[in-house]
Write an enzyme that holds these catalytic residues in place. Structure first.
Site, PDB file in Angstrom:
ATOM      1  N   SER A 150       0.835  -1.199   0.000  1.00 20.69           N
ATOM      2  CA  SER A 150       0.000   0.000   0.000  1.00 20.69           C
ATOM      3  C   SER A 150       0.873   1.254   0.000  1.00 20.69           C
ATOM      4  O   SER A 150       1.686   1.417  -0.889  1.00 20.69           O
ATOM      5  CB  SER A 150      -0.964  -0.056   1.178  1.00 20.69           C
ATOM      6  OG  SER A 150      -1.932   0.934   1.052  1.00 20.69           O
TER       7      SER A 150
ATOM      8  N   ASP B 216      -8.546  -4.211  -6.211  1.00 22.42           N
ATOM      9  CA  ASP B 216      -8.171  -3.183  -5.240  1.00 22.42           C
ATOM     10  C   ASP B 216      -8.851  -1.859  -5.599  1.00 22.42           C
ATOM     11  O   ASP B 216      -8.647  -1.334  -6.690  1.00 22.42           O
ATOM     12  CB  ASP B 216      -6.642  -3.031  -5.259  1.00 22.42           C
ATOM     13  CG  ASP B 216      -6.113  -2.294  -4.047  1.00 22.42           C
ATOM     14  OD1 ASP B 216      -6.799  -1.378  -3.567  1.00 22.42           O
ATOM     15  OD2 ASP B 216      -5.016  -2.645  -3.578  1.00 22.42           O
TER      16      ASP B 216
ATOM     17  N   HIS C 119      -7.863  -4.843  -1.641  1.00 21.48           N
ATOM     18  CA  HIS C 119      -6.741  -4.201  -0.942  1.00 21.48           C
ATOM     19  C   HIS C 119      -6.482  -4.834   0.420  1.00 21.48           C
ATOM     20  O   HIS C 119      -5.353  -5.061   0.811  1.00 21.48           O
ATOM     21  CB  HIS C 119      -7.049  -2.709  -0.760  1.00 21.48           C
ATOM     22  CG  HIS C 119      -5.884  -1.919  -0.253  1.00 21.48           C
ATOM     23  ND1 HIS C 119      -4.866  -1.503  -1.071  1.00 21.48           N
ATOM     24  CD2 HIS C 119      -5.562  -1.468   0.989  1.00 21.48           C
ATOM     25  CE1 HIS C 119      -3.963  -0.824  -0.352  1.00 21.48           C
ATOM     26  NE2 HIS C 119      -4.373  -0.790   0.897  1.00 21.48           N
TER      27      HIS C 119
HETATM   28  P1  4NP Z   1      -2.814   2.043   2.911  1.00 21.43           P
HETATM   29  O1  4NP Z   1      -3.347   2.472   1.458  1.00 21.43           O
HETATM   30  O2  4NP Z   1      -1.362   2.303   2.992  1.00 21.43           O
HETATM   31  O3  4NP Z   1      -3.252   0.650   3.071  1.00 21.43           O
HETATM   32  O4  4NP Z   1      -3.546   2.947   3.886  1.00 21.43           O
HETATM   33  C1  4NP Z   1      -3.484   3.727   0.959  1.00 21.43           C
HETATM   34  C2  4NP Z   1      -4.558   3.921   0.139  1.00 21.43           C
HETATM   35  C3  4NP Z   1      -4.798   5.158  -0.400  1.00 21.43           C
HETATM   36  C4  4NP Z   1      -3.962   6.208  -0.112  1.00 21.43           C
HETATM   37  C5  4NP Z   1      -2.856   6.028   0.704  1.00 21.43           C
HETATM   38  C6  4NP Z   1      -2.619   4.774   1.235  1.00 21.43           C
HETATM   39  N1  4NP Z   1      -4.267   7.456  -0.631  1.00 21.43           N
HETATM   40  O5  4NP Z   1      -3.523   8.426  -0.394  1.00 21.43           O
HETATM   41  O6  4NP Z   1      -5.301   7.596  -1.278  1.00 21.43           O
END
Ligand code: 4NP
Length: 584
Positions: free
Chosen positions: A445, A525, A557
């Site tokens: 992520s 995702d 995701h």
């Molecule tokens: P995470 O995924 O690291 O699992 O929280 C993300 C999803 C989207 C964004 C950042 C991290 N975003 O900035 O939209």
């Protein structure tokens, strides 16, 4: 070790359950468990030790139950990983599961239940709303949301929560929705302060605020409009002096319980008295009306167990053990501080592998969020890499949680800037300290984003990279995002700023990538969509780079099954063994 033996070890690892305390109600402690390969809800009777399955998973989130209600409320993804949820409920005493709120599927990102009614917030591609549902399956929209807002408690009279009511990405206010008058009010002890997660007790709310500098707990009376420090009898909590809180709440008789966090470890308290626990991480807890505390506890080197504690004594309620072939491969885990390129002190963890020489191949493991952290708590991904023969350095780069609001807010308007420097400095530290012979960057992520970015912007620093569910193009991702993630990106970038979105997108630096790259991405995702990554892959192909790509079919995701954990770890380990030789 042969690849087939590594696979066997990983399969053994994912069969070790992960437990979390959900909450106590009516003689039962409800907890979540990945026993059987997916996260399901279970209950244990703390008196007899009897256990039962409450809701077969995959379950994608739940509300804390409310004593003495036996109705347990939880979410299911009804879109094969796309994170479109329906709210379900089941009676702890048995019977069929039913739909609690018959709303259209949406991404639910806040959930609070008081035994009768449920407040939740949800997002679709179009917009966001705050909703209220009652037992009969009906629901109503209380208001449309223009900003990120998370309900954290509900009663007959109020829905309360926290959100960006001033639309300032650096502050968070308390909102109070009055169910009698249908009016919403914003409360903050000081403009610009960060105030989080209020919990109701009558007309009082308990919440965390940094309005006096550091993050502390406060009690505010909504009717008397009076703010005070919470009264606690014991002095252990004060002496521990937590930097932040993992969670907190009220006991049935109005005392305060809290899990405080300091330097990546945490401890539980009731009314200021320490709840006995080993040194490590208390991840979730609840307190019964009789004053017994239940908490999940783990370390980076020890999988979660559930403890029951009362009168200064703790006992194991749900046990968990590592088989010797796994524990024998996990070395020491320690918290570190180091300096970034601009002199800022950055915390993190090192976990050594007993399956790797020293110096040996070392993974700079970048956590997701970015508002998250690696703590001294069980992580299947970290454990899987360690037992496969890789040392881990996990930087809690600027923007990470658990080290105070000032530190967390440092990445707003600067993602992929200062935080990337902190990751590079962690890599340099691993080499300088004699831990790393080869350096790998890996993350999922936001950690996948940092992996792509680091490989393109600091190509000389890396021998290999593994990007899971990463971000390569912020602008394109914005266009594909639903209402909450569009807002999330605006908050992270301090407004919609196309130039900054482009400048911080790994796709801009793809031609510079030197190290072999392993890409792993869920097909469905909806947070970090696959589509932009496929374009990035085309560019890698055109440029003749060394890479491999694994698309996880029918996965989202959120890593929902233990077989998906293997489908991430095993390709990563095979790839790393080939390119940086983690062989022992
Ligand atoms: P995470 O995924 O690291 O699992 O929280 C993300 C999803 C989207 C964004 C950042 C991290 N975003 O900035 O939209």
């Amino acid at each position: 070790m042969r690849a087939s033996e590594k696979l066997e070890l990983l399969e053994k690892l994912v069969s070790i359950p992960v437990y979390r305390v959900v909450g106590y109600t009516s003689g039962w402690l409800v907890y979540s468990s990945t026993r059987g390969g997916v996260e399901s809800l279970w209950a244990v009777n703390p008196e007899t030790g009897e256990e039962k399955l409450v809701a077969q998973g995959p379950v994608h989130g739940y509300a804390k139950p409310r004593h003495p209600s036996t109705i347990i409320v939880y979410l299911r993804d009804v879109a094969r990983g796309r994170e479109l949820h329906k709210v379900f409920a089941v009676d702890l005493h048995g019977g069929e599961e039913r739909v609690f709120a018959d709303a259209p599927p949406m991404r639910v990102f806040g959930l609070a239940y008081d035994g009768v009614r449920l407040a939740f917030s949800g997002a679709t591609m179009k917009g966001m709303g705050l909703y209220l549902a009652r037992k009969d399956g009906g629901y109503e929209e209380l208001m449309k949301l223009e900003t990120m807002l998370f309900p954290t408690d509900v009663s007959e009279k109020y829905v309360v929560g926290s959100g960006m009511m001033r639309k300032d990405p650096r502050s968070m206010e308390i909102f109070v929705y009055d169910l009698d008058s249908n009016m919403v009010e914003t409360y903050t002890p000081r403009e610009g302060s960060v105030n989080k997660a209020p919990r109701l007790f009558g007309s009082k709310i308990l919440f965390e605020s940094d309005y006096e500098g550091s993050s502390k707990l406060y009690v505010y009376d909504l009717e008397e409009e009076n703010l005070e420090a919470p009264s606690m009898k014991g002095s252990d909590y004060r002496e521990y002096s937590p930097t932040e809180h993992v969670d907190y709440g009220w006991t049935i008789d109005g005392r305060i319980w809290a899990i405080g966090i300091r330097e990546g470890r945490s401890k539980a308290f009731i009314d200021g008295y320490a709840v006995p626990s080993p040194e490590g991480f208390v991840g979730s807890m609840d307190v019964s009306p009789r004053g017994e505390a239940y908490y999940s506890f783990s370390r980076l080197t020890e999988p979660p167990k559930i403890y029951a504690a009362r009168d200064g004594e703790a006992r194991i309620l749900v046990d968990n053990k590592l088989p010797e072939e796994i524990s024998g491969r996990i070395g020491e885990a320690r918290h570190i501080w180091y300096r970034s390129s601009d002199g800022l002190r950055i915390p993190g963890f090192i976990v050594e592998s007993r399956g790797a020489p020293k110096p040996g191949p070392t993974i700079i493991y970048v956590h997701g969020g970015p508002w998250g952290a690696v703590t001294d708590s069980w992580s299947i991904l970290i454990a899987g890499l360690v037992i496969s023969g890789y040392h881990i350095v996990a930087p809690n780069f600027r923007g990470s949680t658990g080290y105070g609001e000032k530190f967390r807010l440092m990445d707003i308007g600067d993602p992929g800037g200062g935080d990337l420097e902190d990751v590079i400095a962690a890599r340099n530290l691993a080499v300088k300290e004699g831990l790393a012979s080869k350096t790998i960057i890996m993350g999922y992520s936001y950690g996948g984003y940092m992996t792509y970015l680091a490989l393109g912007r600091k190509p000389e620093a890396w021998d290999a990279g593994v990007a899971g569910a990463g971000i390569v193009d912020w602008e394109e991702m914005y266009g594909l995002s639903d209402a909450i993630f569009r807002k999330f990106i605006e908050v992270l970038f301090d407004g919609y700023n196309p130039d900054l979105l482009r400048d911080r997108s790994p796709v801009k630096y793809v031609d510079n990538v030197k190290a072999p790259l392993c890409i792993i991405h869920p097909q469905n995702d909806t947070r970090t969509p696959l589509k932009p990554v496929l374009k990035y892959v085309s560019r890698l192909l055109e440029q003749g780079k060394t890479f491999e790509v694994h698309v996880l079919p029918d996965a989202g995701h959120r890593i929902a099954t233990m077989s998906d954990v293997v489908r991430i770890l095993f390709p990563a380990v095979l790839f790393l063994d080939k390119y940086v030789g983690g062989e022992d």
